[in-house]
Design a protein around this motif. Structure first.
Motif, PDB file in Angstrom:
ATOM      1  N   THR A  36      -2.488  -9.482  -3.809  1.00  0.00           N
ATOM      2  CA  THR A  36      -1.389  -9.210  -2.869  1.00  0.00           C
ATOM      3  C   THR A  36      -0.789 -10.480  -2.265  1.00  0.00           C
ATOM      4  OG1 THR A  36      -3.069  -8.795  -1.188  1.00  0.00           O
ATOM      5  CG2 THR A  36      -2.102  -6.878  -2.253  1.00  0.00           C
ATOM      6  N   SER A 122      -6.614  -2.690   1.553  1.00  0.00           N
ATOM      7  CA  SER A 122      -6.856  -1.554   2.444  1.00  0.00           C
ATOM      8  C   SER A 122      -8.295  -1.500   2.972  1.00  0.00           C
ATOM      9  CB  SER A 122      -6.478  -0.243   1.768  1.00  0.00           C
ATOM     10  OG  SER A 122      -7.120  -0.137   0.525  1.00  0.00           O
ATOM     11  N   VAL A 137      -3.281  -4.393   5.438  1.00  0.00           N
ATOM     12  CA  VAL A 137      -1.827  -4.395   5.638  1.00  0.00           C
ATOM     13  C   VAL A 137      -1.160  -4.625   4.289  1.00  0.00           C
ATOM     14  CG1 VAL A 137      -1.968  -5.271   8.003  1.00  0.00           C
ATOM     15  CG2 VAL A 137      -1.785  -6.894   6.096  1.00  0.00           C
ATOM     16  N   GLY A 138       0.141  -4.489   4.270  1.00  0.00           N
ATOM     17  CA  GLY A 138       0.893  -4.775   3.052  1.00  0.00           C
ATOM     18  C   GLY A 138       1.242  -6.253   2.976  1.00  0.00           C
ATOM     19  N   THR A 139       1.963  -6.596   1.929  1.00  0.00           N
ATOM     20  CA  THR A 139       2.259  -8.005   1.673  1.00  0.00           C
ATOM     21  C   THR A 139       3.192  -8.615   2.725  1.00  0.00           C
ATOM     22  OG1 THR A 139       1.784  -7.813  -0.662  1.00  0.00           O
ATOM     23  CG2 THR A 139       3.286  -9.561  -0.049  1.00  0.00           C
ATOM     24  N   THR A 190      -5.622   9.070  10.328  1.00  0.00           N
ATOM     25  CA  THR A 190      -4.419   8.248  10.145  1.00  0.00           C
ATOM     26  C   THR A 190      -3.911   7.719  11.483  1.00  0.00           C
ATOM     27  OG1 THR A 190      -3.818   9.447   8.163  1.00  0.00           O
ATOM     28  CG2 THR A 190      -2.059   8.222   9.223  1.00  0.00           C
ATOM     29  N   ASN A 191      -3.602   6.423  11.507  1.00  0.00           N
ATOM     30  CA  ASN A 191      -3.133   5.731  12.717  1.00  0.00           C
ATOM     31  C   ASN A 191      -4.188   5.621  13.799  1.00  0.00           C
ATOM     32  OD1 ASN A 191      -0.523   4.712  12.344  1.00  0.00           O
ATOM     33  ND2 ASN A 191       0.290   6.798  12.391  1.00  0.00           N
ATOM     34  N   GLU A 218     -10.473   5.633   3.850  1.00  0.00           N
ATOM     35  CA  GLU A 218     -10.378   6.817   2.981  1.00  0.00           C
ATOM     36  C   GLU A 218     -10.131   8.091   3.795  1.00  0.00           C
ATOM     37  OE1 GLU A 218      -9.875   5.978   0.066  1.00  0.00           O
ATOM     38  OE2 GLU A 218     -10.790   3.982   0.158  1.00  0.00           O
ATOM     39  N   ARG A 391     -13.036   4.692  -4.272  1.00  0.00           N
ATOM     40  CA  ARG A 391     -11.815   5.446  -4.589  1.00  0.00           C
ATOM     41  C   ARG A 391     -11.969   6.175  -5.906  1.00  0.00           C
ATOM     42  NH1 ARG A 391      -7.387   1.871  -1.883  1.00  0.00           N
ATOM     43  NH2 ARG A 391      -7.699   2.932   0.101  1.00  0.00           N
ATOM     44  N   PHE A 393      -9.201   8.119  -7.170  1.00  0.00           N
ATOM     45  CA  PHE A 393      -7.890   8.637  -7.558  1.00  0.00           C
ATOM     46  C   PHE A 393      -7.789   8.737  -9.072  1.00  0.00           C
ATOM     47  CE2 PHE A 393      -6.400   6.205  -3.623  1.00  0.00           C
ATOM     48  CZ  PHE A 393      -6.746   7.253  -2.799  1.00  0.00           C
TER      49      PHE A 393
ATOM     50  N   CYS B  68      -0.878   7.456   0.569  1.00  0.00           N
ATOM     51  CA  CYS B  68      -2.249   7.162   0.973  1.00  0.00           C
ATOM     52  C   CYS B  68      -2.929   6.297  -0.085  1.00  0.00           C
ATOM     53  CB  CYS B  68      -3.034   8.448   1.225  1.00  0.00           C
ATOM     54  SG  CYS B  68      -3.128   9.548  -0.191  1.00  0.00           S
ATOM     55  N   GLY B  69      -4.076   5.767   0.267  1.00  0.00           N
ATOM     56  CA  GLY B  69      -4.829   4.937  -0.679  1.00  0.00           C
ATOM     57  C   GLY B  69      -4.599   3.457  -0.480  1.00  0.00           C
ATOM     58  N   SER B  70      -4.477   2.757  -1.564  1.00  0.00           N
ATOM     59  CA  SER B  70      -4.391   1.296  -1.559  1.00  0.00           C
ATOM     60  C   SER B  70      -3.220   0.789  -0.718  1.00  0.00           C
ATOM     61  CB  SER B  70      -4.254   0.824  -3.000  1.00  0.00           C
ATOM     62  OG  SER B  70      -3.528  -0.366  -3.080  1.00  0.00           O
ATOM     63  N   SER B  71      -3.408  -0.405  -0.136  1.00  0.00           N
ATOM     64  CA  SER B  71      -2.391  -0.975   0.756  1.00  0.00           C
ATOM     65  C   SER B  71      -1.229  -1.607   0.005  1.00  0.00           C
ATOM     66  CB  SER B  71      -3.042  -2.061   1.612  1.00  0.00           C
ATOM     67  OG  SER B  71      -3.497  -3.116   0.777  1.00  0.00           O
ATOM     68  N   ARG B  72      -1.259  -1.542  -1.311  1.00  0.00           N
ATOM     69  CA  ARG B  72      -0.302  -2.308  -2.101  1.00  0.00           C
ATOM     70  C   ARG B  72       1.149  -2.073  -1.705  1.00  0.00           C
ATOM     71  NH1 ARG B  72      -2.278   1.018  -7.302  1.00  0.00           N
ATOM     72  NH2 ARG B  72      -4.183   0.186  -6.396  1.00  0.00           N
ATOM     73  N   GLU B  73       1.840  -3.160  -1.376  1.00  0.00           N
ATOM     74  CA  GLU B  73       3.259  -3.050  -1.056  1.00  0.00           C
ATOM     75  C   GLU B  73       4.074  -2.872  -2.332  1.00  0.00           C
ATOM     76  OE1 GLU B  73       4.159  -5.285   2.416  1.00  0.00           O
ATOM     77  OE2 GLU B  73       6.192  -5.672   1.734  1.00  0.00           O
ATOM     78  N   TYR B  92       2.873  10.287   6.650  1.00  0.00           N
ATOM     79  CA  TYR B  92       2.580   9.167   5.750  1.00  0.00           C
ATOM     80  C   TYR B  92       1.227   8.562   6.087  1.00  0.00           C
ATOM     81  CZ  TYR B  92       7.592   9.378   5.075  1.00  0.00           C
ATOM     82  OH  TYR B  92       8.855   9.810   4.803  1.00  0.00           O
ATOM     83  N   ALA B  93       0.675   7.836   5.106  1.00  0.00           N
ATOM     84  CA  ALA B  93      -0.445   6.958   5.414  1.00  0.00           C
ATOM     85  C   ALA B  93       0.130   5.764   6.187  1.00  0.00           C
ATOM     86  CB  ALA B  93      -1.112   6.484   4.135  1.00  0.00           C
ATOM     87  N   ARG B  94      -0.662   5.242   7.126  1.00  0.00           N
ATOM     88  CA  ARG B  94      -0.157   4.205   8.031  1.00  0.00           C
ATOM     89  C   ARG B  94       0.394   2.980   7.304  1.00  0.00           C
ATOM     90  NH1 ARG B  94      -1.912  -0.694   9.742  1.00  0.00           N
ATOM     91  NH2 ARG B  94      -3.830  -0.417   8.586  1.00  0.00           N
ATOM     92  N   ILE B  95      -0.400   2.441   6.366  1.00  0.00           N
ATOM     93  CA  ILE B  95      -0.006   1.164   5.759  1.00  0.00           C
ATOM     94  C   ILE B  95       1.275   1.338   4.947  1.00  0.00           C
ATOM     95  CG2 ILE B  95      -0.719  -0.754   4.265  1.00  0.00           C
ATOM     96  CD1 ILE B  95      -3.643  -0.076   4.903  1.00  0.00           C
ATOM     97  N   ARG B  97       3.654   3.524   5.361  1.00  0.00           N
ATOM     98  CA  ARG B  97       4.797   3.716   6.259  1.00  0.00           C
ATOM     99  C   ARG B  97       5.254   2.374   6.820  1.00  0.00           C
ATOM    100  NH1 ARG B  97       6.658   4.284  11.115  1.00  0.00           N
ATOM    101  NH2 ARG B  97       8.059   6.018  11.620  1.00  0.00           N
ATOM    102  N   GLN B  98       4.278   1.581   7.269  1.00  0.00           N
ATOM    103  CA  GLN B  98       4.612   0.282   7.834  1.00  0.00           C
ATOM    104  C   GLN B  98       5.250  -0.615   6.781  1.00  0.00           C
ATOM    105  OE1 GLN B  98       4.290  -0.226  11.170  1.00  0.00           O
ATOM    106  NE2 GLN B  98       5.665  -1.914  10.641  1.00  0.00           N
ATOM    107  N   ASN B  99       4.696  -0.580   5.557  1.00  0.00           N
ATOM    108  CA  ASN B  99       5.253  -1.402   4.473  1.00  0.00           C
ATOM    109  C   ASN B  99       6.724  -1.063   4.227  1.00  0.00           C
ATOM    110  OD1 ASN B  99       2.858  -2.733   4.014  1.00  0.00           O
ATOM    111  ND2 ASN B  99       2.254  -1.454   2.274  1.00  0.00           N
TER     112      ASN B  99
END
Ligand code: SF4
Lengths: 428, 174
Positions: A36, A122, A137-139, A190-191, A218, A391, A393, B68-73, B92-95, B97-99
């Motif tokens: 990431t 995550s 967090v995201g990128t 969540t949150n 999870e 995971r 999935f 949901c799941g992985s944080s990947r943007e 949404y899953a938090r991450i 939504r934020q992304n």
């Protein structure tokens, strides 16, 4: 009104409250890996802002695909490697010294109670085991973290999960967290932050607490958190002994980040661990959980022991105890990835690696490996893997593949039997 | 600001995870554009085929816990490079939504009843959404009929959309 752990940490790191309940907080550390981070680095370069807020607070590792498997992953490694060098990031772990991020960073003493940490991953919630607020967090958040040392979050709400009783023999933190996710559902937290408390958690090693916190995400949780105690101090002592006069002094300092008795929780859930049995997932979501006994006999093609959830020395010890003197089924491919070089060395010293090899396991270098189906153990369409990861999935470990999540003890028993089954340690 | 108007793709399933939005095997890509052909490749359910159903769509309407799941943007990016900047869901899953907002995109929540109504009335039709960002409302159009739905997003989310994302916002303010 008293405060929760996350509220105390947020208040101690306050930078701004630009809107509503959004708090911008100061970061004690930003963790990075090669999947990431490169896009963030490239974006910073293209903005003409190729710098970091504090090189000492950034820790980086190549762990997801290592050694590189093709030109693309080689380039990802190169981008993060060159970036670390350019920006004077000393704590960068490349091949030979690298391991799964959420195992190696705690092992190096990078996490402290009360810290704020983000990472573009995550399962960053793992580090909450030390009483830190650690969030995936995201990128883009990662990019801002790298550049500015801040991140924005909703002011945290917390669910407290009080775990009472005693874990039965052969039942582990993994079984506990699977059953908790089964109860909460994949978006039950969540949150929200989850505080794991109660006598069962007090008794747990730091490794087991990391397993517990690892899977908070999870259930949708922002971070899992355990309270700092003497176990936490003992684990960290080698890294903090010159900062504190005594272990007691360190504990006193860390206890600032325990919750107040009158803290307000969104929800408080009490779970009695006494009646718990080994658990396994059966579907394509981590909340599809059943007792192992109900899945007994389900054939598997591969068994994977490793990952940030269950690739630590304690996990390997438990697995080896089940495997000792046994051979795995001819129908099964066994793969074990010790999560860090230090864990690998210890396992070697303790004869654990030999037990795995004698049983017929392939032992790989420390890496995320099969966990995310990018290298080292991708399964074929229609195949089934019994796995100690986090995971399940659809396609996670390879297109069209099925993953059953379980503890290292159950995974070892499954490898021997060739199908899902309880370990002999259970109620032994 | 990005474009938040266009044809709707209805995804009638809850808990669509980021592995389904963009599988891990494509995470070796280091540009957003490279993700374009793989959006929703692993999403399988009756009534959806990624090969034929994505083209031309600019908005997704779906159920709960999307992303949901992985944080990947890479998940929002894969949407973005396919021209989808707006997702409307129950939650949404938090991450994720934020992304979305961090990229200057929108992930808007509507109530379960409103989502149900949208599915019941529009999911079998060619549906277009127009977004009136200033007045926080969507205009849903199909078969010559129109429906107006108001939405709410926080001040912070709004600021991120206007700024074009979190990097620009943070760079200016911190
Ligand atoms: S081991 Fe698996 S879950 Fe953990 S960081 Fe690596 S890929 Fe992610």
């Amino acid at each position: 009104m008293g405060r929760t752990v996350a509220e105390k940490i947020f208040d101690a790191h306050y930078v701004d409250n630009p809107y509503g309940d959004i708090h911008v907080i100061k970061l004690d550390s930003v963790f990075c890996h090669e999947i990431t981070t490169p896009v963030a680095v490239n974006d910073l370069v293209s903005r003409g802002k190729d710098r970091v807020y504090d090189p000492a607070k950034i820790k980086a590792v190549i762990d997801h695909v290592t050694p590189a498997k093709d030109s693309k992953t080689a380039l990802q490694g190169k981008i993060i490697r060159d970036w670390a060098k350019r920006n004077d990031i000393k704590d960068f772990f490349d091949i030979g010294r690298n391991g799964v991020c959420h195992a190696i960073f705690p092992e190096k003493g990078f996490v402290r109670p009360g810290y704020t940490i983000i990472m573009g991953d995550s399962h960053t919630c793992t580090h909450g085991a030390f009483g830190a607020f650690a969030a995936g967090v995201g990128t883009t958040d990662l990019e801002v973290g790298i550049l500015k040392g801040v991140c924005a979050f909703h002011y945290p709400k917390t669910i407290k999960i009080e775990i009472i009783g005693t874990l039965p023999q052969g039942v582990y933190a993994k079984d506990l967290i699977l059953s908790i996710i089964g109860q909460l559902g994949v978006d039950g937290a969540t949150n929200k932050v989850i505080e794991f408390a109660g006598p069962v958690v007090d008794q747990m090693s730091m490794e087991a607490r990391m397993t517990l916190c690892n899977m908070a995400i999870e259930a949708g949780g922002t971070s899992g958190i355990c309270y700092p105690d003497m176990n936490t101090v003992d684990y960290l002592w080698a890294f903090i002994s010159d900062e504190y006069e005594s272990k007691q002094a360190a504990l006193t300092a860390f206890e600032k980040f325990c919750p107040d008795a009158d803290a307000a929780y969104d929800d408080v859930i009490t779970i009695d661990a006494g009646g718990l049995t080994p658990q396994v997932t059966y579907g394509y979501k981590p909340d599809t959980v059943k007792p192992v006994s109900e899945m007994d006999g389900t054939p598997v093609d591969q068994v994977y022991i490793g990952s940030c959830t269950n690739g630590r020395i304690e996990d390997l010890r438990v697995a080896a105890e089940v495997l000792k003197g046994k051979k795995i089924s001819d129908a099964v491919r066994g793969i074990v990835s010790p999560a860090t070089p230090e864990i690998f060395s210890k396992a070697l010293e303790e004869g654990i690696i030999k037990i795995f090899m004698d049983a017929g396991f392939c032992v790989t270098n420390p890496t995320c490996g099969a966990c995310l189906g990018m290298s080292n153990g991708v399964i074929a369409e229609g195949e089934v893997c019994a796995s100690t990861t986090n995971r399940n999935f659809f396609g996670r470990m390879g297109k069209g593949g099925m993953v059953h999540l379980m503890s290292p003890a159950t995974a070892s028993a499954t490898a021997i039997a060739g199908h899902i089954t309880n370990s002999k340690l259970y109620n032994a | 600001m990005k474009n938040f108007n266009g044809q709707v793709l209805f995804l009638d399933r809850a808990d669509i995870n980021t592995d389904e939005i963009i599988p891990a095997r494509y995470l070796t890509e280091i540009t957003k554009e490279a993700l374009k052909p793989y959006l929703l490749e692993d999403l399988k359910f009756d009534g959806f085929d990624p090969e034929t159903d994505i083209s031309g769509k600019s908005v997704i309407i779906t159920r709960s816990n999307f992303g949901c799941g992985s944080s990947r943007e890479h998940a929002p990016w894969a949407l973005e490079v396919n021209g989808i900047n707006l997702v409307i869901a129950e939650s949404y899953a938090r991450i994720f939504r934020q992304n979305m907002f961090n990229c200057g995109m929108m992930a808007v929540e509507l109530s379960a009843e409103e989502i149900d109504r949208l599915f019941a009335k529009f999911s079998d039709k060619q549906t277009v959404i127009e977004t009136d960002f200033e007045n926080s409302r969507f205009i849903v159009k199909a078969d010559g009929k129109e429906l107006e739905i108001s939405f709410s997003i926080s001040g912070f989310d709004r600021a991120l959309v206007k700024a074009g994302g979190w990097v620009d916002f943070a760079d200016k303010n911190y």
